[in-house]
Design an enzyme around this catalytic site. Structure first.
Site, PDB file in Angstrom:
ATOM      1  N   HIS A  79      38.480  37.397  42.086  1.00  0.00           N
ATOM      2  CA  HIS A  79      37.607  36.964  43.182  1.00  0.00           C
ATOM      3  C   HIS A  79      38.282  35.927  44.067  1.00  0.00           C
ATOM      4  CE1 HIS A  79      36.265  33.559  40.486  1.00  0.00           C
ATOM      5  NE2 HIS A  79      36.169  32.935  41.653  1.00  0.00           N
ATOM      6  N   ASP A 123      37.660  40.079  35.948  1.00  0.00           N
ATOM      7  CA  ASP A 123      37.906  39.202  37.092  1.00  0.00           C
ATOM      8  C   ASP A 123      39.257  38.510  36.894  1.00  0.00           C
ATOM      9  OD1 ASP A 123      37.723  37.592  39.298  1.00  0.00           O
ATOM     10  OD2 ASP A 123      36.152  36.287  38.493  1.00  0.00           O
ATOM     11  N   SER A 215      37.906  27.942  40.240  1.00  0.00           N
ATOM     12  CA  SER A 215      38.012  29.385  40.031  1.00  0.00           C
ATOM     13  C   SER A 215      39.466  29.785  39.784  1.00  0.00           C
ATOM     14  CB  SER A 215      37.502  30.135  41.259  1.00  0.00           C
ATOM     15  OG  SER A 215      36.105  30.184  41.320  1.00  0.00           O
TER      16      SER A 215
END
Length: 266
Positions: A79, A123, A215
């Site tokens: 992502h 992910d 992230s």
């Protein structure tokens, strides 16, 4: 007794339906928590030489973390790379943008797991980089070996390190680290509903958690120093809510990493 069991199951079902998962980079930038790992501690210089900062360009730009896994490879979250035109990799930084050196890399060198985002637990992405030499401030983190591919690491302790943006995103932040305990997927499923083996969850009791800007960053075991998680999501109602946070489980990605980068431990 049956009435209480049914009630408990109903409450669990409601909880699973109402608690959402969001990528840390997509959380609002909160002035109170400054968008970084929350309730952690400042990293000493060289504590996590495998951690890189990733400044992505595209649609306004955003910040993520990543892990050096070889001289020419960085591992991060899919992502983070999505819709990016390029990335600047900050190596050996304790202050977020005060790196030992940087490389700017185009999206042609991004490799996303082809099962993302259609299958939860995938992910993850690779970034092919120019060759970097290793020293005490810039070094790789080892992956788990294929012998450990079925180890779920329940109750093991690990550390997550990274940076997050301030509200304006203009001032450098000192690297923060937080110690987190891995929990079972069944415990995590009590909050979010079924979580596949590709997800690794940690407890965030005391409000200790990854947050906006983290992230794609690493989760590394205290015992053995192996990379076991890539920061993927937190509870939609906030980093400090005390609800589990989720990582892409690296042991489930060992074949994919080997096939796309050649990096593997047997």
């Amino acid at each position: 007794m049956k009435v209480f069991v049914v009630l408990a199951l109903a409450l669990a079902a409601v909880s699973a339906e109402t608690v959402q998962q969001v990528h840390p980079k997509d959380l609002p930038r909160d002035t109170k928590i400054n968008g970084r790992i929350v309730n952690g501690y400042p990293a000493t210089e060289g504590k996590a030489p495998y951690t890189v900062g990733l400044g992505f360009s595209g649609n306004g730009g955003w910040w993520c973390g990543g892990s050096i896994i070889a001289n020419t490879w960085v591992l991060t979250a899919a992502h983070c790379t999505n819709a990016a035109s390029q990335v600047t990799v900050y190596y050996g930084a304790t202050w977020r943008t005060n790196a030992q050196f940087t490389h700017t890399i185009g999206s042609g060198d991004f490799i996303q797991n082809h099962n993302w985002p259609n299958e939860n637990g995938n992910d993850i992405a690779l970034i092919r980089t120019p060759h970097v030499d290793f020293w005490h401030l810039v070094n790789k983190v080892e992956l788990p070996s294929f012998n450990d591919r079925y180890n779920m690491y329940d109750n093991w302790w690990a550390v997550a390190c990274g940076w997050g943006l301030t509200t304006a995103g203009s001032q450098p932040d000192w690297m923060e680290c937080v110690d987190l305990q891995i929990i079972s997927n069944s415990e995590c499923s009590n909050t979010y509903g079924y979580q596949p083996d590709g997800i690794l969850c940690v407890s965030t009791s005391g409000g200790k958690s990854t947050c906006s800007g983290d992230s794609g960053g690493p989760l590394v075991l205290h015992d053995g120093g192996r990379l076991v998680g890539v920061t993927s999501w937190v509870a939609g109602n906030g980093c400090t809510a005390g609800l589990p946070s989720g990582f892409t489980r690296v042991t489930n990605q060992l074949d994919w990493i080997r096939d796309n980068s050649g990096v593997a431990y047997y």
